[in-house]
Motif scaffolding. Structure first.
Motif, PDB file in Angstrom:
ATOM      1  N   LYS A  91      13.037 115.762  52.838  1.00 53.30           N
ATOM      2  CA  LYS A  91      12.172 115.937  54.004  1.00 53.30           C
ATOM      3  C   LYS A  91      11.811 114.583  54.584  1.00 53.30           C
ATOM      4  CE  LYS A  91       7.738 116.288  51.541  1.00 53.30           C
ATOM      5  NZ  LYS A  91       6.551 117.116  51.347  1.00 53.30           N
ATOM      6  N   ILE A  92      11.518 114.592  55.883  1.00 59.86           N
ATOM      7  CA  ILE A  92      11.156 113.384  56.608  1.00 59.86           C
ATOM      8  C   ILE A  92       9.760 113.594  57.176  1.00 59.86           C
ATOM      9  CG2 ILE A  92      11.732 111.874  58.540  1.00 59.86           C
ATOM     10  CD1 ILE A  92      14.675 112.801  58.145  1.00 59.86           C
ATOM     11  N   VAL A  93       8.872 112.639  56.896  1.00 62.15           N
ATOM     12  CA  VAL A  93       7.494 112.717  57.375  1.00 62.15           C
ATOM     13  C   VAL A  93       7.113 111.361  57.965  1.00 62.15           C
ATOM     14  CG1 VAL A  93       5.095 113.170  56.753  1.00 62.15           C
ATOM     15  CG2 VAL A  93       6.920 114.374  55.561  1.00 62.15           C
ATOM     16  N   GLY A  94       6.951 111.319  59.294  1.00 65.29           N
ATOM     17  CA  GLY A  94       6.545 110.074  59.948  1.00 65.29           C
ATOM     18  C   GLY A  94       7.545 108.960  59.722  1.00 65.29           C
ATOM     19  N   ASP A  95       7.073 107.851  59.116  1.00 66.98           N
ATOM     20  CA  ASP A  95       7.915 106.669  58.893  1.00 66.98           C
ATOM     21  C   ASP A  95       8.536 106.629  57.500  1.00 66.98           C
ATOM     22  OD1 ASP A  95       7.304 105.812  61.438  1.00 66.98           O
ATOM     23  OD2 ASP A  95       5.637 104.546  60.788  1.00 66.98           O
ATOM     24  N   SER A  96       8.434 107.740  56.755  1.00 65.83           N
ATOM     25  CA  SER A  96       8.997 107.768  55.411  1.00 65.83           C
ATOM     26  C   SER A  96       9.768 109.071  55.203  1.00 65.83           C
ATOM     27  CB  SER A  96       7.891 107.645  54.358  1.00 65.83           C
ATOM     28  OG  SER A  96       7.042 108.763  54.397  1.00 65.83           O
ATOM     29  N   PHE A  97      10.516 109.116  54.119  1.00 65.82           N
ATOM     30  CA  PHE A  97      11.233 110.344  53.786  1.00 65.82           C
ATOM     31  C   PHE A  97      11.295 110.507  52.280  1.00 65.82           C
ATOM     32  CE2 PHE A  97      14.492 107.105  53.909  1.00 65.82           C
ATOM     33  CZ  PHE A  97      15.406 107.447  52.930  1.00 65.82           C
ATOM     34  N   GLN A  98      11.371 111.751  51.868  1.00 60.24           N
ATOM     35  CA  GLN A  98      11.510 112.059  50.451  1.00 60.24           C
ATOM     36  C   GLN A  98      12.957 112.465  50.203  1.00 60.24           C
ATOM     37  OE1 GLN A  98       9.635 115.586  48.581  1.00 60.24           O
ATOM     38  NE2 GLN A  98       8.523 114.057  47.364  1.00 60.24           N
ATOM     39  N   ALA A  99      13.503 111.959  49.124  1.00 59.08           N
ATOM     40  CA  ALA A  99      14.891 112.258  48.778  1.00 59.08           C
ATOM     41  C   ALA A  99      15.026 112.361  47.273  1.00 59.08           C
ATOM     42  CB  ALA A  99      15.817 111.167  49.310  1.00 59.08           C
ATOM     43  N   TYR A 100      16.030 113.121  46.851  1.00 61.28           N
ATOM     44  CA  TYR A 100      16.378 113.103  45.437  1.00 61.28           C
ATOM     45  C   TYR A 100      17.300 111.911  45.236  1.00 61.28           C
ATOM     46  CZ  TYR A 100      17.794 114.243  40.767  1.00 61.28           C
ATOM     47  OH  TYR A 100      18.014 114.170  39.420  1.00 61.28           O
ATOM     48  N   CYS A 101      16.918 111.013  44.341  1.00 60.00           N
ATOM     49  CA  CYS A 101      17.711 109.825  44.045  1.00 60.00           C
ATOM     50  C   CYS A 101      18.515 110.085  42.773  1.00 60.00           C
ATOM     51  CB  CYS A 101      16.785 108.619  43.863  1.00 60.00           C
ATOM     52  SG  CYS A 101      17.658 107.118  43.379  1.00 60.00           S
ATOM     53  N   PHE A 102      19.837 110.119  42.905  1.00 61.12           N
ATOM     54  CA  PHE A 102      20.705 110.365  41.759  1.00 61.12           C
ATOM     55  C   PHE A 102      20.757 109.145  40.835  1.00 61.12           C
ATOM     56  CE2 PHE A 102      22.025 113.401  44.947  1.00 61.12           C
ATOM     57  CZ  PHE A 102      22.115 114.571  44.206  1.00 61.12           C
ATOM     58  N   THR A 103      20.465 107.969  41.374  1.00 60.65           N
ATOM     59  CA  THR A 103      20.430 106.751  40.567  1.00 60.65           C
ATOM     60  C   THR A 103      19.275 106.809  39.577  1.00 60.65           C
ATOM     61  OG1 THR A 103      21.328 105.534  42.458  1.00 60.65           O
ATOM     62  CG2 THR A 103      20.371 104.225  40.677  1.00 60.65           C
ATOM     63  N   ARG A 104      18.089 107.208  40.062  1.00 60.79           N
ATOM     64  CA  ARG A 104      16.885 107.288  39.226  1.00 60.79           C
ATOM     65  C   ARG A 104      16.676 108.681  38.624  1.00 60.79           C
ATOM     66  NH1 ARG A 104      15.271 101.993  38.670  1.00 60.79           N
ATOM     67  NH2 ARG A 104      15.121 101.010  40.684  1.00 60.79           N
ATOM     68  N   GLN A 105      17.464 109.647  39.095  1.00 60.24           N
ATOM     69  CA  GLN A 105      17.366 111.049  38.669  1.00 60.24           C
ATOM     70  C   GLN A 105      15.950 111.589  38.838  1.00 60.24           C
ATOM     71  OE1 GLN A 105      19.120 111.363  34.743  1.00 60.24           O
ATOM     72  NE2 GLN A 105      21.179 111.132  35.570  1.00 60.24           N
ATOM     73  N   ALA A 106      15.413 111.359  40.058  1.00 64.16           N
ATOM     74  CA  ALA A 106      14.062 111.821  40.371  1.00 64.16           C
ATOM     75  C   ALA A 106      13.860 111.842  41.882  1.00 64.16           C
ATOM     76  CB  ALA A 106      13.032 110.897  39.742  1.00 64.16           C
ATOM     77  N   LYS A 107      12.847 112.613  42.321  1.00 65.34           N
ATOM     78  CA  LYS A 107      12.465 112.575  43.733  1.00 65.34           C
ATOM     79  C   LYS A 107      11.759 111.264  43.989  1.00 65.34           C
ATOM     80  CE  LYS A 107      11.744 117.498  44.503  1.00 65.34           C
ATOM     81  NZ  LYS A 107      10.739 118.520  44.819  1.00 65.34           N
ATOM     82  N   ARG A 108      12.098 110.629  45.103  1.00 68.45           N
ATOM     83  CA  ARG A 108      11.507 109.337  45.463  1.00 68.45           C
ATOM     84  C   ARG A 108      11.115 109.368  46.930  1.00 68.45           C
ATOM     85  NH1 ARG A 108      11.289 106.283  40.682  1.00 68.45           N
ATOM     86  NH2 ARG A 108      11.477 104.374  41.854  1.00 68.45           N
ATOM     87  N   THR A 109      10.137 108.555  47.289  1.00 64.30           N
ATOM     88  CA  THR A 109       9.743 108.402  48.683  1.00 64.30           C
ATOM     89  C   THR A 109      10.192 107.028  49.154  1.00 64.30           C
ATOM     90  OG1 THR A 109       7.841 109.859  48.389  1.00 64.30           O
ATOM     91  CG2 THR A 109       7.801 108.390  50.292  1.00 64.30           C
ATOM     92  N   PHE A 110      10.862 106.990  50.295  1.00 62.69           N
ATOM     93  CA  PHE A 110      11.396 105.750  50.858  1.00 62.69           C
ATOM     94  C   PHE A 110      10.827 105.525  52.254  1.00 62.69           C
ATOM     95  CE2 PHE A 110      14.695 107.507  48.057  1.00 62.69           C
ATOM     96  CZ  PHE A 110      14.951 106.425  47.226  1.00 62.69           C
ATOM     97  N   MET A 111      10.650 104.274  52.623  1.00 64.43           N
ATOM     98  CA  MET A 111      10.234 103.911  53.974  1.00 64.43           C
ATOM     99  C   MET A 111      11.492 103.768  54.837  1.00 64.43           C
ATOM    100  SD  MET A 111       7.009 103.915  53.758  1.00 64.43           S
ATOM    101  CE  MET A 111       6.663 103.373  55.412  1.00 64.43           C
ATOM    102  N   ILE A 112      11.504 104.427  55.989  1.00 64.68           N
ATOM    103  CA  ILE A 112      12.688 104.393  56.856  1.00 64.68           C
ATOM    104  C   ILE A 112      13.007 102.965  57.288  1.00 64.68           C
ATOM    105  CG2 ILE A 112      13.622 105.142  59.093  1.00 64.68           C
ATOM    106  CD1 ILE A 112      12.068 107.790  58.671  1.00 64.68           C
ATOM    107  N   ASP A 113      11.973 102.159  57.568  1.00 64.40           N
ATOM    108  CA  ASP A 113      12.187 100.774  58.012  1.00 64.40           C
ATOM    109  C   ASP A 113      12.832  99.897  56.942  1.00 64.40           C
ATOM    110  OD1 ASP A 113      11.149 101.372  60.487  1.00 64.40           O
ATOM    111  OD2 ASP A 113       9.172 100.509  60.073  1.00 64.40           O
ATOM    112  N   SER A 114      12.778 100.319  55.677  1.00 63.01           N
ATOM    113  CA  SER A 114      13.350  99.529  54.591  1.00 63.01           C
ATOM    114  C   SER A 114      14.793  99.913  54.264  1.00 63.01           C
ATOM    115  CB  SER A 114      12.492  99.675  53.333  1.00 63.01           C
ATOM    116  OG  SER A 114      11.205  99.149  53.565  1.00 63.01           O
ATOM    117  N   VAL A 115      15.324 100.917  54.957  1.00 57.14           N
ATOM    118  CA  VAL A 115      16.715 101.328  54.756  1.00 57.14           C
ATOM    119  C   VAL A 115      17.611 100.359  55.529  1.00 57.14           C
ATOM    120  CG1 VAL A 115      18.413 103.150  55.081  1.00 57.14           C
ATOM    121  CG2 VAL A 115      16.075 103.742  54.463  1.00 57.14           C
ATOM    122  N   LEU A 116      18.514  99.709  54.826  1.00 58.82           N
ATOM    123  CA  LEU A 116      19.423  98.748  55.453  1.00 58.82           C
ATOM    124  C   LEU A 116      20.671  99.429  55.997  1.00 58.82           C
ATOM    125  CD1 LEU A 116      19.130  95.957  52.754  1.00 58.82           C
ATOM    126  CD2 LEU A 116      17.836  96.163  54.884  1.00 58.82           C
ATOM    127  N   ALA A 117      21.166 100.434  55.270  1.00 61.43           N
ATOM    128  CA  ALA A 117      22.375 101.150  55.691  1.00 61.43           C
ATOM    129  C   ALA A 117      22.488 102.464  54.938  1.00 61.43           C
ATOM    130  CB  ALA A 117      23.617 100.303  55.418  1.00 61.43           C
TER     131      ALA A 117
END
Length: 73
Positions: free
Chosen positions: A35-61
């Protein structure tokens, strides 16, 4: 970037993402946007094997992961 994340979420795609953390460290993550909320989004991270919240502005690619089906002859 937000449009790419929305498209990936709508298409149920997995993404390879380059992300810069608050401390400046860059990491590569394999994610599925939940899900995407405002300037952040929640995603399942397969690297960490957990749900994580990321800031859209911090995504490089982001790059969609495309699995091609191969025909067996």
């Amino acid at each position: 970037m937000k449009e790419q994340l929305i498209t990936a979420m709508q298409r149920n795609q997995f993404l390879n993402m380059m992300y810069m953390a608050k401390d400046g460290k860059v990491s590569k993550r394999r994610i599925k946007v939940l899900k995407i909320v405002g300037d952040s989004f929640q995603a399942y991270c397969f690297t960490r094997q957990a749900k994580r919240t990321f800031m859209i502005d911090s995504v490089l690619a982001v790059v969609p992961i495309i699995h091609k089906e191969q025909e067996v002859v």
